[in-house]
Design a protein around this motif. Structure first.
Motif, short mmCIF file in Angstrom:
data_model
loop_
_atom_site.label_atom_id
_atom_site.label_comp_id
_atom_site.label_asym_id
_atom_site.label_seq_id
_atom_site.Cartn_x
_atom_site.Cartn_y
_atom_site.Cartn_z
N LEU A 181 0.83 -1.20 0.00
CA LEU A 181 0.00 0.00 0.00
C LEU A 181 0.87 1.26 0.00
CD1 LEU A 181 -2.75 -1.11 2.55
CD2 LEU A 181 -3.13 -0.56 0.13
N ALA A 182 1.98 1.21 0.73
CA ALA A 182 2.90 2.36 0.75
C ALA A 182 3.52 2.59 -0.62
CB ALA A 182 3.99 2.13 1.80
N ALA A 183 3.85 1.51 -1.32
CA ALA A 183 4.43 1.64 -2.66
C ALA A 183 3.44 2.26 -3.64
CB ALA A 183 4.89 0.27 -3.17
N VAL A 184 2.17 1.86 -3.54
CA VAL A 184 1.14 2.44 -4.41
C VAL A 184 0.90 3.90 -4.05
CG1 VAL A 184 -1.28 2.29 -5.13
CG2 VAL A 184 0.06 0.20 -4.82
N THR A 185 0.95 4.21 -2.76
CA THR A 185 0.83 5.60 -2.32
C THR A 185 1.90 6.47 -2.97
OG1 THR A 185 -0.07 4.93 -0.17
CG2 THR A 185 0.87 7.14 -0.32
N ALA A 186 3.15 6.01 -2.91
CA ALA A 186 4.25 6.76 -3.48
C ALA A 186 4.07 6.95 -4.99
CB ALA A 186 5.57 6.05 -3.19
N LEU A 187 3.62 5.91 -5.67
CA LEU A 187 3.40 5.99 -7.11
C LEU A 187 2.33 7.02 -7.46
CD1 LEU A 187 3.73 4.94 -10.04
CD2 LEU A 187 1.99 3.22 -9.50
N ARG A 222 -5.71 -3.81 -13.81
CA ARG A 222 -4.71 -4.04 -14.85
C ARG A 222 -3.37 -3.42 -14.45
NH1 ARG A 222 -9.12 -2.63 -18.19
NH2 ARG A 222 -8.28 -0.54 -18.54
N LEU A 223 -3.40 -2.26 -13.82
CA LEU A 223 -2.16 -1.57 -13.45
C LEU A 223 -1.43 -2.25 -12.30
CD1 LEU A 223 -3.38 2.14 -13.57
CD2 LEU A 223 -1.74 1.07 -15.13
N PHE A 224 -2.18 -2.68 -11.30
CA PHE A 224 -1.55 -3.16 -10.08
C PHE A 224 -1.65 -4.65 -9.84
CE2 PHE A 224 -3.11 1.24 -9.10
CZ PHE A 224 -1.86 1.86 -9.09
N VAL A 241 1.23 -6.23 -7.09
CA VAL A 241 0.96 -6.39 -5.67
C VAL A 241 0.16 -7.67 -5.45
CG1 VAL A 241 1.00 -3.91 -5.22
CG2 VAL A 241 -1.17 -5.03 -5.77
N GLY A 242 0.06 -8.09 -4.20
CA GLY A 242 -0.70 -9.28 -3.87
C GLY A 242 -2.19 -9.09 -4.07
N GLY A 243 -2.90 -10.20 -4.06
CA GLY A 243 -4.35 -10.17 -4.30
C GLY A 243 -5.10 -9.33 -3.30
N GLU A 244 -4.72 -9.40 -2.01
CA GLU A 244 -5.43 -8.62 -0.98
C GLU A 244 -5.27 -7.13 -1.23
OE1 GLU A 244 -3.13 -10.91 -0.21
OE2 GLU A 244 -4.16 -12.52 0.91
N THR A 245 -4.04 -6.71 -1.55
CA THR A 245 -3.80 -5.29 -1.81
C THR A 245 -4.55 -4.83 -3.06
OG1 THR A 245 -1.58 -5.53 -0.86
CG2 THR A 245 -2.00 -3.56 -2.16
N ALA A 246 -4.52 -5.65 -4.10
CA ALA A 246 -5.23 -5.30 -5.33
C ALA A 246 -6.73 -5.16 -5.08
CB ALA A 246 -4.97 -6.36 -6.40
N ASP A 247 -7.29 -6.05 -4.26
CA ASP A 247 -8.72 -5.97 -3.96
C ASP A 247 -9.05 -4.68 -3.20
OD1 ASP A 247 -9.19 -8.37 -5.17
OD2 ASP A 247 -9.22 -9.54 -3.31
N LEU A 248 -8.19 -4.30 -2.27
CA LEU A 248 -8.42 -3.06 -1.53
C LEU A 248 -8.40 -1.85 -2.47
CD1 LEU A 248 -6.29 -3.39 1.74
CD2 LEU A 248 -8.75 -2.99 1.61
N THR A 304 -8.82 -1.69 -5.80
CA THR A 304 -9.94 -1.65 -6.75
C THR A 304 -11.24 -1.25 -6.04
OG1 THR A 304 -10.27 -4.05 -6.48
CG2 THR A 304 -8.95 -3.32 -8.36
N GLY A 305 -11.40 -1.69 -4.80
CA GLY A 305 -12.57 -1.26 -4.04
C GLY A 305 -12.55 0.24 -3.78
N MET A 306 -11.38 0.77 -3.50
CA MET A 306 -11.27 2.20 -3.21
C MET A 306 -11.56 3.06 -4.42
SD MET A 306 -7.96 2.12 -0.65
CE MET A 306 -7.96 3.87 -0.23
N VAL A 307 -11.08 2.66 -5.59
CA VAL A 307 -11.30 3.51 -6.77
C VAL A 307 -12.74 3.41 -7.27
CG1 VAL A 307 -8.87 3.41 -7.46
CG2 VAL A 307 -10.48 1.77 -8.44
N ARG A 308 -13.48 2.40 -6.81
CA ARG A 308 -14.91 2.37 -7.12
C ARG A 308 -15.66 3.47 -6.37
NH1 ARG A 308 -14.19 -3.39 -6.80
NH2 ARG A 308 -14.64 -4.39 -8.82
N SER A 309 -15.11 3.87 -5.23
CA SER A 309 -15.75 4.91 -4.41
C SER A 309 -15.57 6.28 -5.04
CB SER A 309 -15.13 4.91 -3.01
OG SER A 309 -15.39 3.69 -2.34
N ARG A 310 -16.35 7.22 -4.55
CA ARG A 310 -16.26 8.60 -5.02
C ARG A 310 -15.37 9.38 -4.07
NH1 ARG A 310 -19.33 11.55 -8.56
NH2 ARG A 310 -19.36 13.80 -8.27
N TRP A 311 -14.44 10.17 -4.62
CA TRP A 311 -13.51 10.97 -3.83
C TRP A 311 -13.68 12.43 -4.17
CZ3 TRP A 311 -10.75 8.44 -0.13
CH2 TRP A 311 -10.69 7.05 -0.25
#
Length: 271
Positions: free
Chosen positions: A34-40, A67-69, A73-80, A82-89
């Motif tokens: 998650l930290a690596a994706v944050t930095a990216l 597709r990007l991640f 990253v592992g399956g658990e991180t990828a699921d988190l 993808t769930g987050m980008v489904r949300s509205r920010w």
């Protein structure tokens, strides 16, 4: 965060908690990914804007994130993710802030599992006090011209073998990826997250002399009754308060020091 972002973060926290309730999930690995994706996403502004674009369907953004991640990253991180980008920010930056918070929570969960969360809380607090008392150290850690590797090495020389590995990871990440925040604000945020792992609130207590164990217990019990939850006491000694104590809980200050009473008396006389 406001509005939609606050709701999205709350949902992401629930997803993380549900995931890490399963002890077979590697919380440290989850934190690192998650930290690596944050930095990216902090670096790639255009990408995070695409992933938070309200004009795009949530499922389309989730597929793009997959597709990007998915292979990185592992399956658990990828699921988190993808769930987050489904949300509205509300803002694209809010997604990055949320990912960083989840990374920190995952590390703190790892500490909680091994029974060292109290140690991590105390070490974060003590490091903040050291930072506040050493202008030279603070300058070295906030020098924008210094490479991250040099800052990491300095921190490892200071903390390695003296602090829990979780504390070291959290501090190194904060220093090398400050993302525009002060170190003090980042450390306070980490302390608040650590306390929240056990539904506790941090109270910073300043007294002229060290409190006895009995005094600490009475103060903790009194604050717990006042705020309706268990309190974690971060204790500071400052002779300048003369006597009594000052308690700070978030933005609220309960001041019972003699120095404050003297200052108030002077203000009234002057008025």
């Amino acid at each position: 965060m406001n509005g939609a972002s606050r709701e999205a973060l709350a949902a992401a926290r629930e997803s993380l908690d549900a995931l890490t309730d399963n002890t077979s999930v590697d919380a440290k690995k989850l934190a690192d990914e998650l930290a690596a994706v944050t930095a990216l996403l902090h670096r790639e502004v255009s990408l995070r804007r695409v992933l938070t674009d309200p004009a795009q369907a949530g499922e389309a953004k989730a597929q793009l994130a997959g597709r990007l991640f998915g292979g990185q990253v592992g399956g658990e991180t990828a699921d988190l993710i993808t769930g987050m980008v489904r949300s509205r920010w509300s803002q694209s930056r809010d997604l990055v802030d949320a990912l960083e918070e989840l990374a920190n929570i995952a590390d703190l969960t790892a500490a909680q599992r091994t029974g060292v969360l109290d140690d991590v809380e105390d070490e974060l607090f003590r490091f903040g006090r050291i930072l506040g008392s050493s202008t030279e150290l603070r300058s070295a850690l906030t020098d924008r011209s210094a490479p991250a590797s040099a800052k990491s090495e300095l921190l490892r020389s200071l903390l390695g073998g003296k602090a829990d590995p979780v504390t070291e990871r959290l501090v190194v990440r904060l220093v090398t990826q400050p993302r525009g925040r002060s170190l003090e604000a980042g450390l306070e945020s980490l302390s608040t997250l650590a306390a929240a792992r056990r539904d506790r609130t941090v109270a910073v207590v300043t007294s002229a002399v060290p409190l006895t164990d009995a005094q600490k217990q009475r103060l903790g019990a009194g604050l717990a009754r006042m705020y309706g939850r268990e309190m974690h006491l971060n204790l500071e000694v400052d002779p300048s308060v003369l006597g009594g104590i000052q308690v700070r809980v978030g933005d609220e200050v309960i001041n019972g020091t003699i120095a404050d009473r003297i200052a108030e008396a002077k203000r009234r006389i002057a008025g």
